[in-house]
Design an enzyme around this catalytic site. Structure first.
Site, PDB file in Angstrom:
ATOM      1  N   PRO A 123     -29.575  -4.775  11.204  1.00 37.32           N
ATOM      2  CA  PRO A 123     -29.844  -3.349  11.025  1.00 37.32           C
ATOM      3  C   PRO A 123     -30.251  -2.663  12.321  1.00 37.32           C
ATOM      4  CG  PRO A 123     -31.692  -4.658  10.232  1.00 37.32           C
ATOM      5  CD  PRO A 123     -30.611  -5.629  10.603  1.00 37.32           C
ATOM      6  N   THR A 124     -29.624  -1.529  12.600  1.00 36.75           N
ATOM      7  CA  THR A 124     -29.985  -0.708  13.759  1.00 36.75           C
ATOM      8  C   THR A 124     -30.158   0.725  13.279  1.00 36.75           C
ATOM      9  OG1 THR A 124     -27.609  -0.591  14.300  1.00 36.75           O
ATOM     10  CG2 THR A 124     -28.938  -2.142  15.550  1.00 36.75           C
ATOM     11  N   GLY A 125     -31.375   1.230  13.366  1.00 36.24           N
ATOM     12  CA  GLY A 125     -31.683   2.558  12.851  1.00 36.24           C
ATOM     13  C   GLY A 125     -31.051   3.673  13.665  1.00 36.24           C
ATOM     14  N   SER A 145     -29.330  -0.352   7.951  1.00 35.28           N
ATOM     15  CA  SER A 145     -30.725  -0.083   8.263  1.00 35.28           C
ATOM     16  C   SER A 145     -31.374   0.811   7.209  1.00 35.28           C
ATOM     17  CB  SER A 145     -30.835   0.597   9.636  1.00 35.28           C
ATOM     18  OG  SER A 145     -32.159   1.036   9.875  1.00 35.28           O
ATOM     19  N   TYR A 186     -37.441  -0.236   4.843  1.00 36.55           N
ATOM     20  CA  TYR A 186     -38.764   0.076   5.377  1.00 36.55           C
ATOM     21  C   TYR A 186     -39.564   0.643   4.207  1.00 36.55           C
ATOM     22  CZ  TYR A 186     -37.374  -0.270  10.323  1.00 36.55           C
ATOM     23  OH  TYR A 186     -36.953  -0.719  11.556  1.00 36.55           O
ATOM     24  N   HIS A 225     -38.231  -8.152  16.533  1.00 39.10           N
ATOM     25  CA  HIS A 225     -37.699  -6.782  16.462  1.00 39.10           C
ATOM     26  C   HIS A 225     -36.948  -6.413  17.735  1.00 39.10           C
ATOM     27  CE1 HIS A 225     -38.292  -3.402  13.529  1.00 39.10           C
ATOM     28  NE2 HIS A 225     -37.681  -2.733  14.487  1.00 39.10           N
ATOM     29  N   GLY A 251     -32.186 -10.521  21.052  1.00 37.82           N
ATOM     30  CA  GLY A 251     -31.761 -10.905  22.385  1.00 37.82           C
ATOM     31  C   GLY A 251     -30.416 -11.583  22.505  1.00 37.82           C
ATOM     32  N   ARG A 257     -26.652 -12.102  23.109  1.00 38.07           N
ATOM     33  CA  ARG A 257     -25.565 -11.368  23.756  1.00 38.07           C
ATOM     34  C   ARG A 257     -24.310 -12.223  23.976  1.00 38.07           C
ATOM     35  NH1 ARG A 257     -29.130  -8.292  23.175  1.00 38.07           N
ATOM     36  NH2 ARG A 257     -29.904  -6.641  24.541  1.00 38.07           N
ATOM     37  N   GLY A 274     -27.734  -7.163  17.151  1.00 38.44           N
ATOM     38  CA  GLY A 274     -28.015  -5.752  16.940  1.00 38.44           C
ATOM     39  C   GLY A 274     -27.418  -4.892  18.036  1.00 38.44           C
TER      40      GLY A 274
END
Length: 384
Positions: A80-82, A109, A132, A279, A312, A314, A333
């Site tokens: 999820p990426t807000g 998200s 959330y 996060h 992290g 990649r 993400g």
């Protein structure tokens, strides 16, 4: 750079940087406080080397991964990426479609622009949802009911942001919700004409459809974003998780676990899986990298528990490191966010294809025909 010339996630990152105004690109890039956590997440992978075994039968390689009784084509999903829809129109839908086409999961998200109903229409068998919880328990109950009604079968609860983090870079850049393009910000944004054109043609600040239904009647995009910020983050307890477990009918995943005792408690309270996460370095700077805490968590919960990792990642080979340390599955993400920002759906497809190709190459280079065969014998730790 043309998309077909992009060879790495780093190339997609550079393309995204050119397209976005500084205030929004740094929203992706930023961490908290002194941002040590961002570098720690990357350095934790570099502390390992992969020990190869040669002359093995690797002509046919298999990177499929089993998760919750289903087999996915690759051992990673899109986390999820807000506010992705603020960075690129329809970004959530592009990512969901790309995930479905690649047969990997996508987590929408809890701070999304796209509504869950639209995402479930385009990726009904691959879309998960993230929540959330609101300060108002009645709103949380409505969100949970909405997700279940939409057909969501996997719910991801984030627990690592009990209060709003100290995101100094975002504050210095003037990022607030709702987005305000003050003159200096606007002048810099004008040097990114493609984004400006899309933003203005869409009417400016996009609506957070994930929260529109819970905001006061008639609230516009800015007011809905402000309402979301007034309700989130919220402080949760183990009782919160237990209550959610009682009402949620599908799989329940807890994201943000770092301590082995919390991992045990999560499963005892009814979680079906956990995501070891800090996060992405956006919560609290002194938190350890999930790569460092994963082995103890795996030891604490046993080999049958579903343990995943994010933060992290990649490169494809980093997923082999995560698997060798005890992760059943990995989430990315920023990697796919760079792709979708750079080139929409095609960019998301490109990011996924890059990672899959790197996993395949990595398996061949270390002499493993199947991702499922990756084990601790693969690792050589060179730094601490």
């Amino acid at each position: 750079m043309k998309l077909e010339r992009a060879l790495s996630i780093g190339d997609l990152r550079r393309m995204a940087r050119r397209r976005l105004p500084k205030i929004l690109f740094e929203l992706i890039e930023s961490g908290v406080e002194d941002e040590y956590g961002l570098e720690d997440n990357r350095a934790a992978f570099r502390a390992y080397r992969l020990m190869p075994r040669y002359l093995t039968g690797i002509a046919a390689r298999d990177q499929t991964a089993d998760l919750f009784g289903r087999r996915y084509a690759s051992p990673f999903g899109i986390g999820p990426t807000g506010f992705a829809g603020l960075l690129r129109r329809d970004a959530d839908l592009h990512l969901a479609r790309a995930a479905a086409a690649a047969d990997i999961p996508f987590v929408l998200s809890g701070a999304s622009v796209a509504p869950v109903e639209a995402v479930m229409r385009v990726a009904p068998d691959h879309a998960w949802a993230h929540i959330y919880p609101a300060k108002d328990a009645a709103i949380t109950a409505r969100i949970v009911d909405r997700l279940a009604t939409a057909g969501v079968r996997h719910l991801v609860l984030t627990v690592d942001n009990p209060v709003y983090p100290k995101r100094e870079r975002d504050t210095r850049n003037g990022f607030v919700l709702p987005l305000r393009l003050r003159l200096p910000i606007l002048l810099e944004a004008l040097t990114h004409p493609a984004w400006i054109a899309e933003y203005l043609s869409g009417g400016g600040m996009p609506m957070m459809e994930s929260w529109r239904a819970y905001a006061p009647d008639g609230a516009g995009p800015g007011a809905v974003a402000a309402f979301f910020r007034s309700q989130s983050p919220s402080i949760q307890t183990w009782a919160t998780l237990a209550a959610l477990r009682r009402v949620w009918p599908g799989r329940l995943i807890v994201k943000g676990i770092q301590h082995p005792d919390d991992a045990r408690l999560a499963f005892e309270t009814g979680a079906d899986g956990i995501i070891v996460s800090n996060h992405g370095g956006k919560s609290f700077d002194p938190l350890p990298s999930p790569v460092e805490t994963l082995p103890a968590i795996r030891a604490a919960v046993g080999k049958e528990a579903v343990v995943m990792l994010d933060s992290g990642v990649r490169r494809g080979w980093e997923m082999l490191v995560a698997k060798a340390l005890g992760a059943d599955f990995v989430w990315v993400g920023r990697a796919t966010l760079y792709g979708v920002v750079a080139a929409g759906r095609a960019g998301a497809d490109r990011a996924i294809a890059m990672l899959r190709s790197e996993i395949d190459t990595s398996l061949a280079m270390v002499g493993r025909a199947r991702f499922a065969e990756v084990d601790p014998d693969l690792l050589l730790r060179t730094r601490r």
